[in-house]
Scaffold this motif. Structure first.
Motif, PDB file in Angstrom:
ATOM      1  N   GLN A  51       6.466  25.291  17.463  1.00 25.60           N
ATOM      2  CA  GLN A  51       5.082  25.575  17.095  1.00 25.60           C
ATOM      3  C   GLN A  51       4.633  26.957  17.578  1.00 25.60           C
ATOM      4  O   GLN A  51       3.449  27.280  17.546  1.00 25.60           O
ATOM      5  CB  GLN A  51       4.173  24.489  17.668  1.00 25.60           C
ATOM      6  CG  GLN A  51       4.513  23.116  17.142  1.00 25.60           C
ATOM      7  CD  GLN A  51       3.927  21.999  17.990  1.00 25.60           C
ATOM      8  OE1 GLN A  51       3.220  22.235  18.972  1.00 25.60           O
ATOM      9  NE2 GLN A  51       4.225  20.769  17.609  1.00 25.60           N
ATOM     10  N   ASP A  52       5.587  27.769  18.008  1.00 32.59           N
ATOM     11  CA  ASP A  52       5.295  29.105  18.523  1.00 32.59           C
ATOM     12  C   ASP A  52       4.848  30.005  17.372  1.00 32.59           C
ATOM     13  O   ASP A  52       5.611  30.248  16.443  1.00 32.59           O
ATOM     14  CB  ASP A  52       6.546  29.670  19.182  1.00 32.59           C
ATOM     15  CG  ASP A  52       6.324  31.021  19.836  1.00 32.59           C
ATOM     16  OD1 ASP A  52       5.259  31.632  19.605  1.00 32.59           O
ATOM     17  OD2 ASP A  52       7.216  31.467  20.563  1.00 32.59           O
ATOM     18  N   ASP A  53       3.621  30.501  17.455  1.00 31.29           N
ATOM     19  CA  ASP A  53       3.153  31.470  16.470  1.00 31.29           C
ATOM     20  C   ASP A  53       2.869  32.818  17.136  1.00 31.29           C
ATOM     21  O   ASP A  53       2.241  33.688  16.567  1.00 31.29           O
ATOM     22  CB  ASP A  53       1.933  30.961  15.706  1.00 31.29           C
ATOM     23  CG  ASP A  53       0.736  30.671  16.592  1.00 31.29           C
ATOM     24  OD1 ASP A  53       0.827  30.856  17.827  1.00 31.29           O
ATOM     25  OD2 ASP A  53      -0.298  30.251  16.056  1.00 31.29           O
ATOM     26  N   THR A  54       3.386  32.989  18.362  1.00 30.55           N
ATOM     27  CA  THR A  54       3.236  34.240  19.096  1.00 30.55           C
ATOM     28  C   THR A  54       4.314  35.236  18.691  1.00 30.55           C
ATOM     29  O   THR A  54       4.062  36.436  18.620  1.00 30.55           O
ATOM     30  CB  THR A  54       3.302  33.986  20.618  1.00 30.55           C
ATOM     31  OG1 THR A  54       2.267  33.063  20.963  1.00 30.55           O
ATOM     32  CG2 THR A  54       3.127  35.259  21.411  1.00 30.55           C
ATOM     33  N   VAL A  55       5.517  34.754  18.451  1.00 33.63           N
ATOM     34  CA  VAL A  55       6.634  35.592  18.030  1.00 33.63           C
ATOM     35  C   VAL A  55       7.306  34.972  16.809  1.00 33.63           C
ATOM     36  O   VAL A  55       7.226  33.771  16.587  1.00 33.63           O
ATOM     37  CB  VAL A  55       7.686  35.789  19.148  1.00 33.63           C
ATOM     38  CG1 VAL A  55       7.087  36.509  20.340  1.00 33.63           C
ATOM     39  CG2 VAL A  55       8.290  34.472  19.564  1.00 33.63           C
ATOM     40  N   ASP A  56       7.973  35.793  16.039  1.00 36.58           N
ATOM     41  CA  ASP A  56       8.729  35.323  14.877  1.00 36.58           C
ATOM     42  C   ASP A  56      10.129  34.947  15.345  1.00 36.58           C
ATOM     43  O   ASP A  56      11.048  35.762  15.335  1.00 36.58           O
ATOM     44  CB  ASP A  56       8.779  36.425  13.815  1.00 36.58           C
ATOM     45  CG  ASP A  56       9.455  35.978  12.535  1.00 36.58           C
ATOM     46  OD1 ASP A  56       9.620  34.759  12.327  1.00 36.58           O
ATOM     47  OD2 ASP A  56       9.821  36.856  11.743  1.00 36.58           O
ATOM     48  N   TRP A  57      10.284  33.710  15.802  1.00 33.95           N
ATOM     49  CA  TRP A  57      11.535  33.266  16.404  1.00 33.95           C
ATOM     50  C   TRP A  57      12.616  32.955  15.370  1.00 33.95           C
ATOM     51  O   TRP A  57      13.802  32.900  15.703  1.00 33.95           O
ATOM     52  CB  TRP A  57      11.306  32.053  17.298  1.00 33.95           C
ATOM     53  CG  TRP A  57      10.498  30.952  16.671  1.00 33.95           C
ATOM     54  CD1 TRP A  57       9.156  30.737  16.830  1.00 33.95           C
ATOM     55  CD2 TRP A  57      10.952  29.929  15.789  1.00 33.95           C
ATOM     56  NE1 TRP A  57       8.754  29.645  16.102  1.00 33.95           N
ATOM     57  CE2 TRP A  57       9.853  29.115  15.451  1.00 33.95           C
ATOM     58  CE3 TRP A  57      12.188  29.606  15.255  1.00 33.95           C
ATOM     59  CZ2 TRP A  57       9.943  28.018  14.607  1.00 33.95           C
ATOM     60  CZ3 TRP A  57      12.291  28.507  14.412  1.00 33.95           C
ATOM     61  CH2 TRP A  57      11.175  27.732  14.100  1.00 33.95           C
ATOM     62  N   GLY A  58      12.265  32.775  14.122  1.00 35.41           N
ATOM     63  CA  GLY A  58      13.226  32.378  13.100  1.00 35.41           C
ATOM     64  C   GLY A  58      14.453  33.273  13.004  1.00 35.41           C
ATOM     65  O   GLY A  58      15.589  32.771  13.052  1.00 35.41           O
ATOM     66  N   PRO A  59      14.291  34.599  12.871  1.00 32.71           N
ATOM     67  CA  PRO A  59      15.468  35.469  12.774  1.00 32.71           C
ATOM     68  C   PRO A  59      16.335  35.461  14.035  1.00 32.71           C
ATOM     69  O   PRO A  59      17.560  35.544  13.952  1.00 32.71           O
ATOM     70  CB  PRO A  59      14.875  36.859  12.541  1.00 32.71           C
ATOM     71  CG  PRO A  59      13.518  36.604  11.968  1.00 32.71           C
ATOM     72  CD  PRO A  59      13.045  35.328  12.609  1.00 32.71           C
ATOM     73  N   VAL A  60      15.721  35.337  15.199  1.00 25.32           N
ATOM     74  CA  VAL A  60      16.478  35.304  16.452  1.00 25.32           C
ATOM     75  C   VAL A  60      17.309  34.028  16.515  1.00 25.32           C
ATOM     76  O   VAL A  60      18.496  34.055  16.841  1.00 25.32           O
ATOM     77  CB  VAL A  60      15.537  35.422  17.671  1.00 25.32           C
ATOM     78  CG1 VAL A  60      16.304  35.258  18.978  1.00 25.32           C
ATOM     79  CG2 VAL A  60      14.777  36.735  17.637  1.00 25.32           C
ATOM     80  N   VAL A  61      16.686  32.906  16.181  1.00 26.00           N
ATOM     81  CA  VAL A  61      17.391  31.626  16.186  1.00 26.00           C
ATOM     82  C   VAL A  61      18.531  31.644  15.174  1.00 26.00           C
ATOM     83  O   VAL A  61      19.655  31.211  15.463  1.00 26.00           O
ATOM     84  CB  VAL A  61      16.396  30.477  15.903  1.00 26.00           C
ATOM     85  CG1 VAL A  61      17.112  29.180  15.577  1.00 26.00           C
ATOM     86  CG2 VAL A  61      15.453  30.300  17.095  1.00 26.00           C
ATOM     87  N   GLU A  62      18.252  32.159  13.990  1.00 20.90           N
ATOM     88  CA  GLU A  62      19.283  32.230  12.948  1.00 20.90           C
ATOM     89  C   GLU A  62      20.472  33.075  13.409  1.00 20.90           C
ATOM     90  O   GLU A  62      21.632  32.676  13.250  1.00 20.90           O
ATOM     91  CB  GLU A  62      18.684  32.819  11.678  1.00 20.90           C
ATOM     92  CG  GLU A  62      19.659  32.896  10.526  1.00 20.90           C
ATOM     93  CD  GLU A  62      19.009  33.463   9.273  1.00 20.90           C
ATOM     94  OE1 GLU A  62      19.731  34.126   8.511  1.00 20.90           O
ATOM     95  OE2 GLU A  62      17.797  33.246   9.057  1.00 20.90           O
TER      96      GLU A  62
END
Length: 85
Positions: free
Chosen positions: A37-48
């Motif tokens: 639910q983190d909307d502070t950083v765009d974690w999607g590309p890092v996780v991918e």
């Protein structure tokens, strides 16, 4: 605004290229723990990218600060350390 993991708009800044480059340069086991639910950083590309590299990725149903999930975060990190140290 960049898209979140479910393609909804978020106010999070885009993942920094330096962060992505740093993942490629880590020469030891790496764990990424993120809040879904983190909307502070765009974690999607890092996780991918971490998954592409075969790194350990753990998600929790929480925000950027892991509010209410400190015990779970501690357990995940401890398990990672026990496995890799």
């Amino acid at each position: 605004a960049p898209s979140g993991p479910d393609d909804t708009e978020t106010d999070a800044p885009p993942a920094d290229g330096a962060v992505m480059d740093a993942l490629d340069g880590v020469g030891c086991p790496l764990q990424v723990v993120y809040g879904e639910q983190d909307d502070t950083v765009d974690w999607g590309p890092v996780v991918e990218r971490a998954r592409e590299l075969g790194d350990t990725v753990e998600s929790l149903p929480t925000d950027h600060h892991f509010t209410g999930r400190f015990d779970r975060v501690g357990a995940l990190v401890a398990r990672f350390f026990e496995t890799h140290l």
